[in-house]
Design a protein around this motif. Structure first.
Motif, PDB file in Angstrom:
ATOM      1  N   VAL A   8       0.932  -1.064   0.029  1.00  0.00           N
ATOM      2  CA  VAL A   8      -0.061   0.190   0.034  1.00  0.00           C
ATOM      3  C   VAL A   8       0.847   1.012   0.003  1.00  0.00           C
ATOM      4  CG1 VAL A   8      -1.517   1.319   1.267  1.00  0.00           C
ATOM      5  CG2 VAL A   8      -1.782  -1.320   1.230  1.00  0.00           C
ATOM      6  N   MET A   9       1.890   1.094   0.767  1.00  0.00           N
ATOM      7  CA  MET A   9       2.910   2.465   0.927  1.00  0.00           C
ATOM      8  C   MET A   9       3.591   2.738  -0.468  1.00  0.00           C
ATOM      9  SD  MET A   9       2.409   4.093   3.628  1.00  0.00           S
ATOM     10  CE  MET A   9       3.868   5.101   3.539  1.00  0.00           C
ATOM     11  N   LYS A  10       3.930   1.600  -1.136  1.00  0.00           N
ATOM     12  CA  LYS A  10       4.546   1.818  -2.422  1.00  0.00           C
ATOM     13  C   LYS A  10       3.673   2.624  -3.427  1.00  0.00           C
ATOM     14  CE  LYS A  10       5.919  -2.261  -3.386  1.00  0.00           C
ATOM     15  NZ  LYS A  10       6.726  -3.608  -3.849  1.00  0.00           N
ATOM     16  N   ILE A  11       2.361   2.332  -3.217  1.00  0.00           N
ATOM     17  CA  ILE A  11       1.523   2.897  -4.192  1.00  0.00           C
ATOM     18  C   ILE A  11       1.256   4.440  -3.838  1.00  0.00           C
ATOM     19  CG2 ILE A  11      -1.022   3.045  -4.794  1.00  0.00           C
ATOM     20  CD1 ILE A  11       0.407   0.845  -6.011  1.00  0.00           C
ATOM     21  N   THR A  37      -8.590   7.262  -1.462  1.00  0.00           N
ATOM     22  CA  THR A  37      -8.759   5.991  -1.116  1.00  0.00           C
ATOM     23  C   THR A  37      -9.256   5.129  -2.421  1.00  0.00           C
ATOM     24  OG1 THR A  37      -9.769   6.644   1.075  1.00  0.00           O
ATOM     25  CG2 THR A  37     -10.455   4.438   0.231  1.00  0.00           C
ATOM     26  N   ASN A  38     -10.059   5.686  -3.225  1.00  0.00           N
ATOM     27  CA  ASN A  38     -10.380   5.200  -4.602  1.00  0.00           C
ATOM     28  C   ASN A  38      -9.343   4.699  -5.472  1.00  0.00           C
ATOM     29  OD1 ASN A  38     -13.310   4.993  -3.725  1.00  0.00           O
ATOM     30  ND2 ASN A  38     -13.654   6.698  -4.783  1.00  0.00           N
ATOM     31  N   GLU A  39      -8.391   6.025  -5.644  1.00  0.00           N
ATOM     32  CA  GLU A  39      -7.197   5.547  -6.295  1.00  0.00           C
ATOM     33  C   GLU A  39      -6.362   4.574  -6.034  1.00  0.00           C
ATOM     34  OE1 GLU A  39      -6.537  10.132  -8.160  1.00  0.00           O
ATOM     35  OE2 GLU A  39      -6.413   9.700  -5.974  1.00  0.00           O
ATOM     36  N   VAL A  40      -6.299   4.498  -4.680  1.00  0.00           N
ATOM     37  CA  VAL A  40      -5.422   3.397  -3.868  1.00  0.00           C
ATOM     38  C   VAL A  40      -6.027   2.221  -4.375  1.00  0.00           C
ATOM     39  CG1 VAL A  40      -4.503   2.371  -1.717  1.00  0.00           C
ATOM     40  CG2 VAL A  40      -4.468   4.916  -1.863  1.00  0.00           C
ATOM     41  N   VAL A  41      -7.345   2.028  -4.104  1.00  0.00           N
ATOM     42  CA  VAL A  41      -8.143   0.647  -4.398  1.00  0.00           C
ATOM     43  C   VAL A  41      -7.851   0.394  -5.724  1.00  0.00           C
ATOM     44  CG1 VAL A  41     -10.209  -0.330  -4.512  1.00  0.00           C
ATOM     45  CG2 VAL A  41      -9.842   1.048  -2.508  1.00  0.00           C
ATOM     46  N   ASP A  42      -8.009   1.216  -6.911  1.00  0.00           N
ATOM     47  CA  ASP A  42      -7.997   0.955  -7.987  1.00  0.00           C
ATOM     48  C   ASP A  42      -6.767   0.382  -8.563  1.00  0.00           C
ATOM     49  OD1 ASP A  42     -10.826   1.893  -8.430  1.00  0.00           O
ATOM     50  OD2 ASP A  42     -10.179   3.584  -9.255  1.00  0.00           O
ATOM     51  N   LYS A  43      -5.565   0.946  -8.189  1.00  0.00           N
ATOM     52  CA  LYS A  43      -4.305   0.630  -8.462  1.00  0.00           C
ATOM     53  C   LYS A  43      -3.942  -0.636  -7.733  1.00  0.00           C
ATOM     54  CE  LYS A  43      -2.257   5.192  -9.179  1.00  0.00           C
ATOM     55  NZ  LYS A  43      -2.354   5.114 -10.568  1.00  0.00           N
ATOM     56  N   LEU A  44      -4.279  -1.048  -6.572  1.00  0.00           N
ATOM     57  CA  LEU A  44      -4.106  -2.393  -6.053  1.00  0.00           C
ATOM     58  C   LEU A  44      -4.937  -3.302  -6.595  1.00  0.00           C
ATOM     59  CD1 LEU A  44      -3.339  -1.104  -2.311  1.00  0.00           C
ATOM     60  CD2 LEU A  44      -1.470  -2.323  -3.560  1.00  0.00           C
ATOM     61  N   LEU A  45      -5.916  -2.970  -6.711  1.00  0.00           N
ATOM     62  CA  LEU A  45      -6.835  -4.334  -7.634  1.00  0.00           C
ATOM     63  C   LEU A  45      -6.378  -4.617  -9.028  1.00  0.00           C
ATOM     64  CD1 LEU A  45     -10.519  -2.952  -6.688  1.00  0.00           C
ATOM     65  CD2 LEU A  45      -9.331  -4.955  -5.858  1.00  0.00           C
ATOM     66  N   GLU A  46      -5.420  -3.710  -9.603  1.00  0.00           N
ATOM     67  CA  GLU A  46      -4.679  -4.066 -10.737  1.00  0.00           C
ATOM     68  C   GLU A  46      -3.774  -5.141 -10.417  1.00  0.00           C
ATOM     69  OE1 GLU A  46      -2.846  -0.540 -12.305  1.00  0.00           O
ATOM     70  OE2 GLU A  46      -4.716   0.171 -12.827  1.00  0.00           O
ATOM     71  N   SER A  59      -5.217  -9.410  -5.232  1.00  0.00           N
ATOM     72  CA  SER A  59      -6.468  -9.817  -5.051  1.00  0.00           C
ATOM     73  C   SER A  59      -7.355  -9.777  -3.844  1.00  0.00           C
ATOM     74  CB  SER A  59      -6.218 -11.496  -5.154  1.00  0.00           C
ATOM     75  OG  SER A  59      -5.732 -11.984  -4.044  1.00  0.00           O
ATOM     76  N   TRP A  60      -6.968  -8.422  -3.396  1.00  0.00           N
ATOM     77  CA  TRP A  60      -7.352  -8.006  -2.209  1.00  0.00           C
ATOM     78  C   TRP A  60      -8.725  -7.576  -2.502  1.00  0.00           C
ATOM     79  CZ3 TRP A  60      -2.357  -4.839  -0.875  1.00  0.00           C
ATOM     80  CH2 TRP A  60      -1.369  -5.881  -0.320  1.00  0.00           C
ATOM     81  N   ILE A 115      -8.200  -3.270   1.620  1.00  0.00           N
ATOM     82  CA  ILE A 115      -7.301  -2.226   1.297  1.00  0.00           C
ATOM     83  C   ILE A 115      -7.693  -1.033   2.431  1.00  0.00           C
ATOM     84  CG2 ILE A 115      -6.635  -0.294  -0.431  1.00  0.00           C
ATOM     85  CD1 ILE A 115      -7.148  -2.791  -2.563  1.00  0.00           C
ATOM     86  N   GLN A 116      -8.857  -0.625   2.603  1.00  0.00           N
ATOM     87  CA  GLN A 116      -9.209   0.313   3.447  1.00  0.00           C
ATOM     88  C   GLN A 116      -8.774   0.036   4.977  1.00  0.00           C
ATOM     89  OE1 GLN A 116     -13.634   0.477   2.869  1.00  0.00           O
ATOM     90  NE2 GLN A 116     -13.220   1.626   0.875  1.00  0.00           N
ATOM     91  N   THR A 117      -8.856  -1.330   5.313  1.00  0.00           N
ATOM     92  CA  THR A 117      -8.398  -1.872   6.436  1.00  0.00           C
ATOM     93  C   THR A 117      -6.760  -1.487   6.679  1.00  0.00           C
ATOM     94  OG1 THR A 117     -10.129  -3.270   6.669  1.00  0.00           O
ATOM     95  CG2 THR A 117      -8.019  -3.611   8.301  1.00  0.00           C
ATOM     96  N   LEU A 118      -5.941  -1.767   5.396  1.00  0.00           N
ATOM     97  CA  LEU A 118      -4.457  -1.511   5.610  1.00  0.00           C
ATOM     98  C   LEU A 118      -4.439   0.000   5.588  1.00  0.00           C
ATOM     99  CD1 LEU A 118      -3.714  -4.172   3.006  1.00  0.00           C
ATOM    100  CD2 LEU A 118      -3.091  -4.318   5.365  1.00  0.00           C
ATOM    101  N   LEU A 119      -4.916   0.763   4.940  1.00  0.00           N
ATOM    102  CA  LEU A 119      -5.054   2.126   5.038  1.00  0.00           C
ATOM    103  C   LEU A 119      -5.308   2.617   6.458  1.00  0.00           C
ATOM    104  CD1 LEU A 119      -6.767   3.140   1.707  1.00  0.00           C
ATOM    105  CD2 LEU A 119      -4.258   3.531   2.354  1.00  0.00           C
TER     106      LEU A 119
END
Length: 128
Positions: A14-17, A26-35, A38-39, A44-48
């Motif tokens: 998450v931090m690398k993103i 939040t939505n941008e972080v989620v979108d990038k990590l979904l790529e 498989s979270w 992702i919100q919990t990690l944030l």
């Protein structure tokens, strides 16, 4: 470098993103990590949230959108983790680590040449 909290491998992803894109919603972080993972968005919100609680992230709330920025530099965190790794596995001796990697064929010839080039450049600059 002040005391930096320990973060998990998942939190580091998450931090690398965030480091690459901050400030980021939040939505941008989620979108990038979904790529790349498989979270679920909830994970992702919990990690944030964990990263905020650990003092690694800060956020501002614009309407209903949370925008995150880091409170620590990536270079500082990587330096801390590198030192921790060296101390844990090699008693702080980088030469022991390099010997281990070279002798166990964990470095390719290209990587060895790149390392030699970096060392030569460092020597040309006068050490330290």
């Amino acid at each position: 470098m002040s005391m930096l909290p320990t973060i998990s491998e998942a939190e580091y992803e998450v931090m690398k993103i965030i480091w690459s894109n901050e400030p980021i919603s939040t939505n941008e972080v989620v979108d990038k990590l979904l790529e790349s993972s498989s979270w679920t968005p909830k994970t992702i919100q919990t990690l944030l949230s964990r990263l905020v609680k650990k003092g690694v992230l800060d956020y501002t709330k614009n309407s209903r959108i949370f925008v995150y920025t880091s409170l620590i530099k990536q270079e500082d965190y990587v330096e801390k983790e590198s030192k921790s790794f060296l101390n844990k596995f090699y008693n702080g001796a980088i030469n022991s680590m390099l010997v281990n990697f070279i002798e166990s064929n964990k470095l390719t010839n290209d990587e060895i040449h790149e390392l030699k080039k970096m060392l030569d450049e460092r020597l040309d600059k006068g050490g330290k």
